[in-house]
Design a protein around this motif. Structure first.
Motif, PDB file in Angstrom:
ATOM      1  N   VAL A 151      -2.779  -8.732  -5.667  1.00 49.74           N
ATOM      2  CA  VAL A 151      -4.185  -8.294  -5.704  1.00 49.74           C
ATOM      3  C   VAL A 151      -5.033  -9.201  -4.804  1.00 49.74           C
ATOM      4  O   VAL A 151      -5.882  -8.734  -4.038  1.00 49.74           O
ATOM      5  CB  VAL A 151      -4.735  -8.291  -7.147  1.00 49.74           C
ATOM      6  N   VAL A 152      -4.777 -10.511  -4.873  1.00 51.39           N
ATOM      7  CA  VAL A 152      -5.524 -11.452  -4.018  1.00 51.39           C
ATOM      8  C   VAL A 152      -5.348 -11.075  -2.549  1.00 51.39           C
ATOM      9  O   VAL A 152      -6.325 -10.918  -1.797  1.00 51.39           O
ATOM     10  CB  VAL A 152      -5.058 -12.909  -4.253  1.00 51.39           C
ATOM     11  N   THR A 153      -4.088 -10.914  -2.133  1.00 46.27           N
ATOM     12  CA  THR A 153      -3.796 -10.581  -0.732  1.00 46.27           C
ATOM     13  C   THR A 153      -4.526  -9.307  -0.310  1.00 46.27           C
ATOM     14  O   THR A 153      -5.156  -9.254   0.751  1.00 46.27           O
ATOM     15  CB  THR A 153      -2.267 -10.384  -0.541  1.00 46.27           C
ATOM     16  N   THR A 154      -4.441  -8.265  -1.151  1.00 46.94           N
ATOM     17  CA  THR A 154      -5.016  -6.975  -0.785  1.00 46.94           C
ATOM     18  C   THR A 154      -6.542  -7.044  -0.735  1.00 46.94           C
ATOM     19  O   THR A 154      -7.161  -6.544   0.206  1.00 46.94           O
ATOM     20  CB  THR A 154      -4.557  -5.893  -1.789  1.00 46.94           C
ATOM     21  N   VAL A 155      -7.149  -7.679  -1.730  1.00 46.09           N
ATOM     22  CA  VAL A 155      -8.618  -7.736  -1.772  1.00 46.09           C
ATOM     23  C   VAL A 155      -9.155  -8.591  -0.618  1.00 46.09           C
ATOM     24  O   VAL A 155     -10.124  -8.221   0.045  1.00 46.09           O
ATOM     25  CB  VAL A 155      -9.118  -8.260  -3.138  1.00 46.09           C
ATOM     26  N   VAL A 156      -8.506  -9.735  -0.360  1.00 48.72           N
ATOM     27  CA  VAL A 156      -8.966 -10.590   0.748  1.00 48.72           C
ATOM     28  C   VAL A 156      -8.791  -9.860   2.079  1.00 48.72           C
ATOM     29  O   VAL A 156      -9.716  -9.813   2.903  1.00 48.72           O
ATOM     30  CB  VAL A 156      -8.221 -11.939   0.760  1.00 48.72           C
ATOM     31  N   ARG A 183     -12.582   2.412  -5.664  1.00 45.72           N
ATOM     32  CA  ARG A 183     -12.131   3.624  -6.349  1.00 45.72           C
ATOM     33  C   ARG A 183     -10.611   3.707  -6.275  1.00 45.72           C
ATOM     34  O   ARG A 183      -9.947   4.091  -7.240  1.00 45.72           O
ATOM     35  CB  ARG A 183     -12.764   4.842  -5.676  1.00 45.72           C
ATOM     36  N   LEU A 184     -10.053   3.327  -5.120  1.00 44.84           N
ATOM     37  CA  LEU A 184      -8.598   3.354  -4.989  1.00 44.84           C
ATOM     38  C   LEU A 184      -7.953   2.173  -5.715  1.00 44.84           C
ATOM     39  O   LEU A 184      -6.923   2.320  -6.374  1.00 44.84           O
ATOM     40  CB  LEU A 184      -8.193   3.316  -3.507  1.00 44.84           C
ATOM     41  N   LEU A 185      -8.570   0.973  -5.590  1.00 43.27           N
ATOM     42  CA  LEU A 185      -7.911  -0.234  -6.107  1.00 43.27           C
ATOM     43  C   LEU A 185      -8.004  -0.389  -7.623  1.00 43.27           C
ATOM     44  O   LEU A 185      -7.052  -0.866  -8.250  1.00 43.27           O
ATOM     45  CB  LEU A 185      -8.489  -1.491  -5.431  1.00 43.27           C
ATOM     46  N   LEU A 186      -9.130  -0.034  -8.224  1.00 43.75           N
ATOM     47  CA  LEU A 186      -9.309  -0.333  -9.661  1.00 43.75           C
ATOM     48  C   LEU A 186      -8.181   0.200 -10.537  1.00 43.75           C
ATOM     49  O   LEU A 186      -7.651  -0.550 -11.368  1.00 43.75           O
ATOM     50  CB  LEU A 186     -10.682   0.145 -10.148  1.00 43.75           C
TER      51      LEU A 186
ATOM     52  N   ALA B 148      -8.134  11.300  -0.067  1.00 40.83           N
ATOM     53  CA  ALA B 148      -7.425  10.765   1.105  1.00 40.83           C
ATOM     54  C   ALA B 148      -8.322   9.783   1.869  1.00 40.83           C
ATOM     55  O   ALA B 148      -7.848   8.775   2.399  1.00 40.83           O
ATOM     56  CB  ALA B 148      -6.983  11.911   2.020  1.00 40.83           C
ATOM     57  N   GLN B 149      -9.618  10.051   1.926  1.00 42.10           N
ATOM     58  CA  GLN B 149     -10.513   9.172   2.684  1.00 42.10           C
ATOM     59  C   GLN B 149     -10.582   7.776   2.065  1.00 42.10           C
ATOM     60  O   GLN B 149     -10.744   6.789   2.790  1.00 42.10           O
ATOM     61  CB  GLN B 149     -11.911   9.807   2.796  1.00 42.10           C
ATOM     62  N   ASP B 150     -10.442   7.673   0.742  1.00 42.24           N
ATOM     63  CA  ASP B 150     -10.404   6.343   0.095  1.00 42.24           C
ATOM     64  C   ASP B 150      -9.175   5.563   0.567  1.00 42.24           C
ATOM     65  O   ASP B 150      -9.240   4.346   0.774  1.00 42.24           O
ATOM     66  CB  ASP B 150     -10.350   6.469  -1.433  1.00 42.24           C
ATOM     67  N   VAL B 151      -8.064   6.279   0.720  1.00 39.95           N
ATOM     68  CA  VAL B 151      -6.835   5.622   1.167  1.00 39.95           C
ATOM     69  C   VAL B 151      -6.982   5.177   2.625  1.00 39.95           C
ATOM     70  O   VAL B 151      -6.616   4.052   2.990  1.00 39.95           O
ATOM     71  CB  VAL B 151      -5.607   6.547   0.998  1.00 39.95           C
ATOM     72  N   LEU B 184       1.055  -3.249  -4.219  1.00 38.66           N
ATOM     73  CA  LEU B 184      -0.127  -2.894  -5.007  1.00 38.66           C
ATOM     74  C   LEU B 184      -0.591  -1.467  -4.707  1.00 38.66           C
ATOM     75  O   LEU B 184      -0.964  -0.720  -5.616  1.00 38.66           O
ATOM     76  CB  LEU B 184      -1.280  -3.869  -4.724  1.00 38.66           C
ATOM     77  N   LEU B 185      -0.569  -1.088  -3.418  1.00 34.96           N
ATOM     78  CA  LEU B 185      -1.179   0.195  -3.038  1.00 34.96           C
ATOM     79  C   LEU B 185      -0.315   1.413  -3.361  1.00 34.96           C
ATOM     80  O   LEU B 185      -0.851   2.464  -3.737  1.00 34.96           O
ATOM     81  CB  LEU B 185      -1.507   0.207  -1.539  1.00 34.96           C
ATOM     82  N   LEU B 186       1.016   1.295  -3.210  1.00 31.60           N
ATOM     83  CA  LEU B 186       1.846   2.500  -3.344  1.00 31.60           C
ATOM     84  C   LEU B 186       1.641   3.239  -4.669  1.00 31.60           C
ATOM     85  O   LEU B 186       1.470   4.464  -4.666  1.00 31.60           O
ATOM     86  CB  LEU B 186       3.333   2.175  -3.111  1.00 31.60           C
ATOM     87  N   PRO B 187       1.637   2.532  -5.833  1.00 32.63           N
ATOM     88  CA  PRO B 187       1.442   3.276  -7.092  1.00 32.63           C
ATOM     89  C   PRO B 187       0.060   3.936  -7.171  1.00 32.63           C
ATOM     90  O   PRO B 187      -0.124   4.895  -7.920  1.00 32.63           O
ATOM     91  CB  PRO B 187       1.587   2.187  -8.174  1.00 32.63           C
ATOM     92  N   ALA B 188      -0.916   3.399  -6.424  1.00 32.09           N
ATOM     93  CA  ALA B 188      -2.254   4.008  -6.426  1.00 32.09           C
ATOM     94  C   ALA B 188      -2.315   5.223  -5.510  1.00 32.09           C
ATOM     95  O   ALA B 188      -3.149   6.113  -5.686  1.00 32.09           O
ATOM     96  CB  ALA B 188      -3.298   2.973  -5.981  1.00 32.09           C
ATOM     97  N   VAL B 189      -1.418   5.271  -4.533  1.00 28.62           N
ATOM     98  CA  VAL B 189      -1.494   6.277  -3.476  1.00 28.62           C
ATOM     99  C   VAL B 189      -0.554   7.457  -3.729  1.00 28.62           C
ATOM    100  O   VAL B 189      -0.936   8.613  -3.585  1.00 28.62           O
ATOM    101  CB  VAL B 189      -1.155   5.611  -2.103  1.00 28.62           C
ATOM    102  N   ALA B 190       0.701   7.159  -4.117  1.00 29.40           N
ATOM    103  CA  ALA B 190       1.729   8.203  -4.180  1.00 29.40           C
ATOM    104  C   ALA B 190       1.973   8.679  -5.610  1.00 29.40           C
ATOM    105  O   ALA B 190       1.870   7.891  -6.552  1.00 29.40           O
ATOM    106  CB  ALA B 190       3.031   7.675  -3.581  1.00 29.40           C
ATOM    107  N   PRO B 191       2.311   9.960  -5.780  1.00 29.91           N
ATOM    108  CA  PRO B 191       2.602  10.484  -7.119  1.00 29.91           C
ATOM    109  C   PRO B 191       3.835   9.795  -7.711  1.00 29.91           C
ATOM    110  O   PRO B 191       4.725   9.383  -6.965  1.00 29.91           O
ATOM    111  CB  PRO B 191       2.876  11.968  -6.889  1.00 29.91           C
TER     112      PRO B 191
END
Lengths: 206, 206
Positions: A151-156, A183-186, B148-151, B184-191
């Motif tokens: 989370v630190v890496t991504t937010v920074v 909206r995506l990260l929370l 998609a725009q958030d991603v 961190l991002l993949l679980p937020a992005v992909a089904p």
């Protein structure tokens, strides 16, 4: 006393003018003549306050760091989570970067290749994000499946990216853009039970 | 013919040397003398190939753009998803930024305040990420709850942030850092159904 007040005001005007010229031309190309002329003072007056362009840039960076500290020192509202504070402060930082040329230039000066590397604003920001996320983790505000360091890496990375992109296009520092990020990260960061209380758009009216 | 080959090689050496000097000193402070001396050619030879420092910087940026295009033009492995391609190309870009001074300097030149703003490498990268995520969405590879725009905003901000932070500290461009981002991002992005097949560390051995 009046004379001293005038000196303080001249110094502030010079810092602001320097930030504008450094921010427009970059450090290496900026001229002291352009700065004193924008400030409406003689070059003698500029040299009375600052001995060199490098000294002036150092002062702009120090003043910007003081303003960043004022942003990150904000107390959380009673009962607010650390994650919500992080969201709110990110919004506040983006707002200040849009409106405060000294803060904005403090960030860009820190990454200018024509100046020596030092502990700059980005480094302070990284440290603050890390500390705040450690607190969030200690208070059970991060999903247990998530590594706090991810989370630190991504937010920074994302916030430094917005700052860098915002230099040329302020849209990247708009409240709408910062909200898109959160909206995506929370949902990736916070446990489901906390999500309903978290607002990607921030909780502080401006 | 031999003479022509030598001219081509000298030109390439000059571009690489220019990228190194621009990358170390910044555009405004870089001197043509330092560039020709690093390249091991006379300043007359430099001027035979490039009429000015600005022209040389333009050529470095154009060459860097060609290399970025080579990265983003990579074909996906058969059956790979667009999201996995995005992850793989982000890893590839970070790797190339670490190892290729021309590509790295092409990015920093595009954000140098002492040069005119133009459509640079960041803008190309943003466009490519956007197009790839549109394809991912069209193929049902994005969670339906996600805009998609958030991603796009988050991925562009985070990757541009890594690039900017990597200028001073290559750790930000390591495979471990890029993997943290995608973990961190993949679980937020992909089904959920696709997650098991997605690898945050990328699928291409180097």
């Amino acid at each position: 006393m009046v004379k001293q007040e005038r000196a303080v005001r001249t110094r502030e005007t010079l810092i602001r003018s320097a930030a504008e010229v450094f921010g427009r031309e970059g450090f290496a190309r900026a001229s002291l003549t352009a700065i004193s002329s924008l400030a409406g003072v003689s070059s003698g007056a500029l040299h009375f306050h600052f001995e060199s362009k490098a000294a002036l840039a150092d002062v702009v960076e120090a003043e910007a760091l003081a303003r960043l500290l004022a942003v990150t020192r904000t107390e959380p509202p009673a009962g607010a989570s650390h994650v919500q504070l992080l969201v709110d402060i990110t919004h506040r930082l983006a707002y200040e970067l849009r409106s405060d040329v000294v803060l904005r230039t403090g960030f860009t000066l820190g990454s200018e290749l024509s100046r020596p590397a030092r502990t700059g604003l980005r480094e302070h920001w990284r440290g603050w994000v890390e500390k705040e996320l450690e607190r969030a983790e200690a208070h059970g505000e991060l999903r247990t499946e998530v590594a706090a360091q991810d989370v630190v890496t991504t937010v920074v990375a994302a916030t430094v990216g917005l700052e860098g992109l915002g230099v040329r296009d302020a849209m990247w520092l708009s409240a709408a853009t910062v909200s898109r990020l959160w909206r995506l990260l929370l949902p990736a960061v916070a446990p489901a039970a906390l999500l309903a209380d978290l607002q990607a758009g921030g909780t502080r009216p401006r």
